[in-house]
Motif scaffolding. Structure first.
Motif, mmCIF file in Angstrom:
data_model
loop_
_atom_site.group_PDB
_atom_site.id
_atom_site.type_symbol
_atom_site.label_atom_id
_atom_site.label_comp_id
_atom_site.label_asym_id
_atom_site.label_seq_id
_atom_site.Cartn_x
_atom_site.Cartn_y
_atom_site.Cartn_z
ATOM 1 N N ARG A 2 0.852 -1.196 0.000
ATOM 2 C CA ARG A 2 0.000 0.000 0.000
ATOM 3 C C ARG A 2 0.887 1.245 0.000
ATOM 4 N NH1 ARG A 2 -4.696 0.209 4.269
ATOM 5 N NH2 ARG A 2 -5.722 -1.058 2.661
ATOM 6 N N GLN A 29 1.577 2.679 -9.597
ATOM 7 C CA GLN A 29 0.233 2.128 -9.793
ATOM 8 C C GLN A 29 0.277 0.659 -10.199
ATOM 9 O OE1 GLN A 29 -2.702 5.578 -11.474
ATOM 10 N NE2 GLN A 29 -1.234 4.795 -12.905
ATOM 11 N N LYS A 30 1.385 0.293 -10.820
ATOM 12 C CA LYS A 30 1.512 -1.061 -11.358
ATOM 13 C C LYS A 30 1.844 -2.047 -10.234
ATOM 14 C CE LYS A 30 3.389 0.994 -15.584
ATOM 15 N NZ LYS A 30 4.618 1.178 -16.415
ATOM 16 N N GLY A 31 0.904 -2.865 -9.884
ATOM 17 C CA GLY A 31 1.156 -3.914 -8.901
ATOM 18 C C GLY A 31 1.082 -3.488 -7.451
ATOM 19 N N ASN A 32 0.655 -2.250 -7.177
ATOM 20 C CA ASN A 32 0.519 -1.776 -5.802
ATOM 21 C C ASN A 32 -0.866 -1.185 -5.579
ATOM 22 O OD1 ASN A 32 3.355 -2.109 -4.784
ATOM 23 N ND2 ASN A 32 3.786 -0.672 -6.437
ATOM 24 N N GLU A 33 -1.260 -1.101 -4.315
ATOM 25 C CA GLU A 33 -2.468 -0.368 -3.952
ATOM 26 C C GLU A 33 -2.032 1.062 -3.653
ATOM 27 O OE1 GLU A 33 -5.963 -0.216 -0.500
ATOM 28 O OE2 GLU A 33 -4.261 -1.609 -0.304
ATOM 29 N N THR A 34 -2.476 2.010 -4.466
ATOM 30 C CA THR A 34 -1.983 3.376 -4.361
ATOM 31 C C THR A 34 -3.099 4.350 -4.005
ATOM 32 O OG1 THR A 34 -2.160 3.482 -6.792
ATOM 33 C CG2 THR A 34 0.020 3.141 -5.860
ATOM 34 N N ASP A 71 -4.414 6.863 -12.993
ATOM 35 C CA ASP A 71 -5.645 6.212 -13.437
ATOM 36 C C ASP A 71 -6.572 6.004 -12.240
ATOM 37 O OD1 ASP A 71 -7.636 4.593 -14.414
ATOM 38 O OD2 ASP A 71 -6.286 3.183 -15.414
ATOM 39 N N ASN A 73 -8.990 4.235 -11.955
ATOM 40 C CA ASN A 73 -9.349 2.823 -11.838
ATOM 41 C C ASN A 73 -8.258 2.005 -11.157
ATOM 42 O OD1 ASN A 73 -11.901 3.025 -13.220
ATOM 43 N ND2 ASN A 73 -10.746 3.248 -15.135
ATOM 44 N N LYS A 74 -7.067 2.581 -11.065
ATOM 45 C CA LYS A 74 -5.937 1.895 -10.428
ATOM 46 C C LYS A 74 -5.559 2.550 -9.098
ATOM 47 C CE LYS A 74 -3.847 0.453 -14.826
ATOM 48 N NZ LYS A 74 -2.657 0.591 -15.709
ATOM 49 N N SER A 75 -5.752 3.848 -8.996
ATOM 50 C CA SER A 75 -5.372 4.598 -7.797
ATOM 51 C C SER A 75 -6.589 5.283 -7.189
ATOM 52 C CB SER A 75 -4.326 5.668 -8.134
ATOM 53 O OG SER A 75 -3.107 5.095 -8.533
ATOM 54 N N THR A 76 -6.582 5.406 -5.874
ATOM 55 C CA THR A 76 -7.625 6.160 -5.176
ATOM 56 C C THR A 76 -7.163 7.604 -5.072
ATOM 57 O OG1 THR A 76 -8.296 4.221 -3.896
ATOM 58 C CG2 THR A 76 -8.934 6.373 -3.036
#
Length: 391
Positions: A2, A29-34, A71, A73-76
């Motif tokens: 995270r 963003q790639k492979g992590n919760e961001t 993105d 859709n990938k990051s909050t």
């Protein structure tokens, strides 16, 4: 893993923001919760007198984030002040953080003196006070165990004392007049929020129990304070917080068009949303090697800010040729700048195209959704923290 990070709402972004932070965020963003947030409460710590553009700047900045590649859709993506648990944890952590930790924060005084534009006075006083250190050391009323540390602490204290004497009008009134700052300006900078902002920053990270925080080297002290606070809470009450790690990445040295630090206040930026013509105009006005007065004069690329941009925005082979041709006198500065303007505009073209399709309503919807997600995570952790504390 995270990942959490934030940025103050300064409005539209420039290429320095991209290479200094956002480029790294996009990769994470790639492979992590961001989770990336607008640090609007932090904006108040130093700019509390001017709140007129916080909302507008928030929307503009997030629009640039998305155009640069973040993105939803990938990051909050969310706004700090819309997640009240940051403030709740900040209050709790402030109860256990020793005042000395904040006083020793190396960026606190630097930021304050920078805001007041008196950094040069600090350096001047430091140099003039250094000869006194040996005298004080030799006549100290107690045994000194660590000479270097002793002298550093004394120099720091003496410098602060002389600056306060200056502000109070006890010394050098002529210099005080030249600085054009008042006693009121000096003391009003020292707000409770400004002094304690490392605790709020720690709360921003710990409320999500983040594993890592992407930062520049200048922000490492803040991450260390956050880790110290996490350890102190875990020791006093119960093992709960992770000790977040600083995620450092190499960032290219990108100065402003005038060779100083890139900053809106210096009017030396290349903005993300400006036109190709505006960017080209700025590039053509950039300072180059001061020793290359005519086209055929041999140049010194290592001294030229334009060449430092080429190393970022021009491909490696072309950059090597530019370096050789500059040194030999084959390439003139005007042509060199034209090449840079073309390459920089090509780099920015897709970002600018995406930016055109992002409106304020779209950003508001993205932030509203992000606020909900961030609140869910923060509330879950805050409930656990309150249980640990018996609250």
């Amino acid at each position: 893993m995270r990942i959490v990070s934030g940025m103050r709402p300064t409005g539209k972004l420039h290429i320095g923001h991209f290479f200094g932070a956002v480029k790294n965020w996009v990769e994470l963003q790639k492979g992590n919760e961001t989770l990336f947030f607008v640090a609007d409460w932090h904006a108040l710590t130093t700019s509390y007198k001017d709140i007129s553009k916080i909302k507008e700047n928030t929307l503009e900045m997030v629009a640039d984030w998305i155009a640069m590649g973040l993105d939803p859709n990938k990051s909050t993506l969310f706004v700090q002040s819309k997640v009240k648990y940051h403030a709740e944890l900040n209050l709790i952590l402030s109860m256990i953080v020793p005042k000395s930790w904040l006083e020793l924060n190396p960026t606190y005084k630097d930021t304050k003196y920078n805001l007041l534009k008196i950094n040069h006075v600090e350096k001047e006083y430091e140099e003039k006070l250094k000869p006194l250190l040996d005298i004080i050391f030799q006549n100290a009323p107690a045994k000194i165990e660590d000479e270097d540390n002793f002298k550093n602490v004394i120099l720091d204290a003496l410098t602060d004392a002389f600056i306060k004497l200056l502000i109070e009008g006890i010394i050098d009134k002529e210099k005080l007049g030249e600085l054009n700052i008042s006693k009121r300006d000096f003391y009003e900078t020292d707000t409770f929020g400004f002094f304690g902002y490392p605790v709020l920053m720690a709360s921003d990270i710990l409320i999500y129990n983040a594993d890592g925080v992407p930062v520049g080297e200048d922000q490492l002290p803040h991450i260390e304070i956050t880790r110290e606070i996490a350890r102190r809470f875990n020791y006093l009450y119960k093992e709960f917080f992770k000790e977040p790690k600083a995620i450092l990445t190499e960032t290219p040295k990108l100065l402003g068009t005038d060779g100083r630090k890139m900053s809106k206040s210096y009017n030396n930026t290349i903005m993300i949303d400006e036109t190709e013509e505006e960017t080209t105009s700025k590039i053509m006005k950039m300072f180059t090697d001061p020793e290359k007065l005519r086209k055929n004069d041999p140049g010194h690329p290592e001294k030229c800010n334009v060449f430092s941009y080429h190393k970022i925005f021009t491909n490696k082979d072309d950059t090597s040729n530019i370096e050789l041709d500059c040194k030999s006198g084959k390439l003139g500065c005007v042509e060199c700048k034209k090449m840079l303007a073309k390459n920089l505009n090509n780099f920015l073209a897709p970002i600018r195209e995406r930016r055109k399709n992002i409106d304020k309503d779209m950003v508001k919807n993205i932030l509203e959704e992000g606020n909900k997600k961030a609140n869910e995570i923060a509330k879950s952790n805050m409930d656990k923290i309150n249980d640990i504390l018996g609250l």
